[in-house]
Design a protein around this motif. Structure first.
Motif, PDB file in Angstrom:
ATOM      1  N   MET A  79       0.808  -1.210   0.000  1.00  0.00           N
ATOM      2  CA  MET A  79       0.000   0.000   0.000  1.00  0.00           C
ATOM      3  C   MET A  79       0.845   1.266   0.000  1.00  0.00           C
ATOM      4  SD  MET A  79      -3.173   0.985   2.546  1.00  0.00           S
ATOM      5  CE  MET A  79      -2.402   2.113   3.708  1.00  0.00           C
ATOM      6  N   LEU A  80       2.123   1.199   0.359  1.00  0.00           N
ATOM      7  CA  LEU A  80       2.963   2.388   0.461  1.00  0.00           C
ATOM      8  C   LEU A  80       4.161   2.368  -0.481  1.00  0.00           C
ATOM      9  CD1 LEU A  80       3.118   2.753   4.363  1.00  0.00           C
ATOM     10  CD2 LEU A  80       1.731   4.098   2.800  1.00  0.00           C
ATOM     11  N   GLU A  81       4.216   1.427  -1.393  1.00  0.00           N
ATOM     12  CA  GLU A  81       5.411   1.264  -2.215  1.00  0.00           C
ATOM     13  C   GLU A  81       5.731   2.506  -3.036  1.00  0.00           C
ATOM     14  OE1 GLU A  81       2.998  -0.899  -1.923  1.00  0.00           O
ATOM     15  OE2 GLU A  81       3.825  -2.865  -1.408  1.00  0.00           O
ATOM     16  N   ARG A  82       4.783   3.023  -3.794  1.00  0.00           N
ATOM     17  CA  ARG A  82       5.026   4.218  -4.611  1.00  0.00           C
ATOM     18  C   ARG A  82       5.264   5.444  -3.733  1.00  0.00           C
ATOM     19  NH1 ARG A  82       0.654   5.679  -8.737  1.00  0.00           N
ATOM     20  NH2 ARG A  82       2.352   6.965  -9.610  1.00  0.00           N
ATOM     21  N   PHE A  83       4.527   5.547  -2.650  1.00  0.00           N
ATOM     22  CA  PHE A  83       4.685   6.669  -1.727  1.00  0.00           C
ATOM     23  C   PHE A  83       6.107   6.722  -1.182  1.00  0.00           C
ATOM     24  CE2 PHE A  83       4.726   8.033   2.744  1.00  0.00           C
ATOM     25  CZ  PHE A  83       4.275   9.338   2.618  1.00  0.00           C
ATOM     26  N   LEU A  84       6.651   5.599  -0.759  1.00  0.00           N
ATOM     27  CA  LEU A  84       7.984   5.573  -0.172  1.00  0.00           C
ATOM     28  C   LEU A  84       9.074   5.841  -1.208  1.00  0.00           C
ATOM     29  CD1 LEU A  84       7.563   2.586   2.296  1.00  0.00           C
ATOM     30  CD2 LEU A  84       7.641   5.031   2.852  1.00  0.00           C
ATOM     31  N   ASP A  85       8.791   5.565  -2.451  1.00  0.00           N
ATOM     32  CA  ASP A  85       9.736   5.915  -3.518  1.00  0.00           C
ATOM     33  C   ASP A  85       9.743   7.426  -3.779  1.00  0.00           C
ATOM     34  OD1 ASP A  85      10.619   3.349  -3.958  1.00  0.00           O
ATOM     35  OD2 ASP A  85       9.195   2.942  -5.576  1.00  0.00           O
ATOM     36  N   ALA A  86       8.594   8.066  -3.553  1.00  0.00           N
ATOM     37  CA  ALA A  86       8.447   9.486  -3.883  1.00  0.00           C
ATOM     38  C   ALA A  86       8.738  10.422  -2.709  1.00  0.00           C
ATOM     39  CB  ALA A  86       7.036   9.753  -4.407  1.00  0.00           C
ATOM     40  N   PHE A  87       8.580   9.943  -1.470  1.00  0.00           N
ATOM     41  CA  PHE A  87       8.732  10.777  -0.287  1.00  0.00           C
ATOM     42  C   PHE A  87       9.899  10.287   0.568  1.00  0.00           C
ATOM     43  CE2 PHE A  87       4.507  11.682  -1.643  1.00  0.00           C
ATOM     44  CZ  PHE A  87       4.158  12.924  -1.122  1.00  0.00           C
ATOM     45  N   ARG A  88      10.800  11.220   0.920  1.00  0.00           N
ATOM     46  CA  ARG A  88      11.922  10.881   1.794  1.00  0.00           C
ATOM     47  C   ARG A  88      11.445  10.748   3.245  1.00  0.00           C
ATOM     48  NH1 ARG A  88      15.445  14.782   2.894  1.00  0.00           N
ATOM     49  NH2 ARG A  88      13.908  16.379   2.311  1.00  0.00           N
ATOM     50  N   LEU A  89      11.828   9.681   3.889  1.00  0.00           N
ATOM     51  CA  LEU A  89      11.608   9.532   5.322  1.00  0.00           C
ATOM     52  C   LEU A  89      12.695  10.330   6.026  1.00  0.00           C
ATOM     53  CD1 LEU A  89      10.218   8.149   7.774  1.00  0.00           C
ATOM     54  CD2 LEU A  89      11.872   6.291   7.482  1.00  0.00           C
ATOM     55  N   THR A  90      12.319  11.379   6.755  1.00  0.00           N
ATOM     56  CA  THR A  90      13.310  12.256   7.372  1.00  0.00           C
ATOM     57  C   THR A  90      13.329  12.165   8.890  1.00  0.00           C
ATOM     58  OG1 THR A  90      11.718  14.090   7.193  1.00  0.00           O
ATOM     59  CG2 THR A  90      13.388  13.904   5.467  1.00  0.00           C
ATOM     60  N   SER A  91      12.383  11.466   9.481  1.00  0.00           N
ATOM     61  CA  SER A  91      12.383  11.273  10.924  1.00  0.00           C
ATOM     62  C   SER A  91      11.460  10.108  11.259  1.00  0.00           C
ATOM     63  CB  SER A  91      11.903  12.539  11.650  1.00  0.00           C
ATOM     64  OG  SER A  91      11.909  12.360  13.054  1.00  0.00           O
ATOM     65  N   GLU A 147      -3.075   9.163  -4.667  1.00  0.00           N
ATOM     66  CA  GLU A 147      -3.438  10.563  -4.454  1.00  0.00           C
ATOM     67  C   GLU A 147      -2.220  11.426  -4.113  1.00  0.00           C
ATOM     68  OE1 GLU A 147      -5.696  13.934  -4.426  1.00  0.00           O
ATOM     69  OE2 GLU A 147      -6.274  11.938  -5.131  1.00  0.00           O
ATOM     70  N   LEU A 148      -1.440  11.029  -3.095  1.00  0.00           N
ATOM     71  CA  LEU A 148      -0.308  11.857  -2.703  1.00  0.00           C
ATOM     72  C   LEU A 148       0.815  11.847  -3.723  1.00  0.00           C
ATOM     73  CD1 LEU A 148       0.155  11.472   1.165  1.00  0.00           C
ATOM     74  CD2 LEU A 148      -1.054  13.235  -0.129  1.00  0.00           C
ATOM     75  N   VAL A 149       1.009  10.736  -4.395  1.00  0.00           N
ATOM     76  CA  VAL A 149       2.080  10.661  -5.394  1.00  0.00           C
ATOM     77  C   VAL A 149       1.734  11.459  -6.642  1.00  0.00           C
ATOM     78  CG1 VAL A 149       3.324   9.111  -6.951  1.00  0.00           C
ATOM     79  CG2 VAL A 149       2.993   8.465  -4.557  1.00  0.00           C
ATOM     80  N   GLU A 150       0.504  11.340  -7.117  1.00  0.00           N
ATOM     81  CA  GLU A 150       0.128  11.958  -8.392  1.00  0.00           C
ATOM     82  C   GLU A 150      -0.412  13.374  -8.259  1.00  0.00           C
ATOM     83  OE1 GLU A 150      -2.466   9.297 -10.473  1.00  0.00           O
ATOM     84  OE2 GLU A 150      -1.019   7.643 -10.427  1.00  0.00           O
TER      85      GLU A 150
END
Length: 204
Positions: free
Chosen positions: A1-13, A119-122
């Motif tokens: 469910m988060l695969e594309r999201f994690l590719d597009a958004f940096r985990l910073t904390s 939604e968040l990726v596109e």
């Protein structure tokens, strides 16, 4: 469910406690990624404790939605993303976004399982107001802490300006408590009415 999201958004904390492949619903998301911050505060995922807190705060500010809530994420402006149990199906409900500074609620297209990866990726620029975030971070270089947001000093529903002169870094819980009370009082007095005082005691 988060695969594309994690590719597009940096985990910073924050540190995930499980893989993205194991996230299939709300409880999985909060368990595996609760407390995680992405892009220095642009978007964050609630812990179980903060989700429960904002279910109460959002429900107090928007009483008609109280029984439908399940907050799971929030952005740098303090806007809360929640499942909406009145839409979709029980296993995959709709999503709504609650805006404290405008006093409005918006139905997000798609369902919960599509929210992060589609939604968040596109539509990240529209959903998270990234251009405004870029302007803010150009002058405020420190990452936004998990419990803070950039909020309006005077909410838009009381005539506040929608620009950088009317915002400041603030505690998200306090901001929601205050904006929620102001929203309800503004509704009570009606258009053109005067708010003389508000009760800032605990919500029911």
């Amino acid at each position: 469910m988060l695969e594309r999201f994690l590719d597009a958004f940096r985990l910073t904390s924050g540190t995930p406690s499980g893989p993205a492949t194991g996230v299939t619903g709300l409880d999985d998301l909060l368990e595996a990624y609760g407390g995680c911050t992405f892009e220095d505060g642009l978007y964050r995922i609630h812990t179980r404790a903060s989700a429960d807190e904002f279910d109460r705060l959002v429900g107090a500010a928007f009483p008609n939605y109280r029984s439908r809530l399940g907050c799971f994420g929030f952005d740098w402006l303090g806007r809360q993303f929640s499942i909406d149990r009145s839409r979709g199906v029980e296993s995959d409900p709709g999503v709504s976004m609650f805006e404290p500074g405008t006093g409005e609620v918006f139905e997000v297209p798609g369902r919960f399982t599509e929210f992060h990866d589609v939604e968040l990726v596109e539509h990240v620029d529209e959903d998270l107001v990234t251009a405004y975030f870029t302007d803010w971070t150009a002058e405020n270089t420190k990452p936004i802490p998990f419990d803070k947001c950039v909020g309006y000093r005077t909410p838009l529903f009381l005539g506040g300006l929608d620009d950088g002169t009317n915002v400041d870094l603030t505690d998200t819980s306090v901001y929601w408590h205050l904006m929620g009370r102001l929203r309800l009082e503004a509704i009570r007095v009606g258009l053109g009415g005067r708010i003389s005082k508000i009760d800032l005691g605990p919500h029911d």
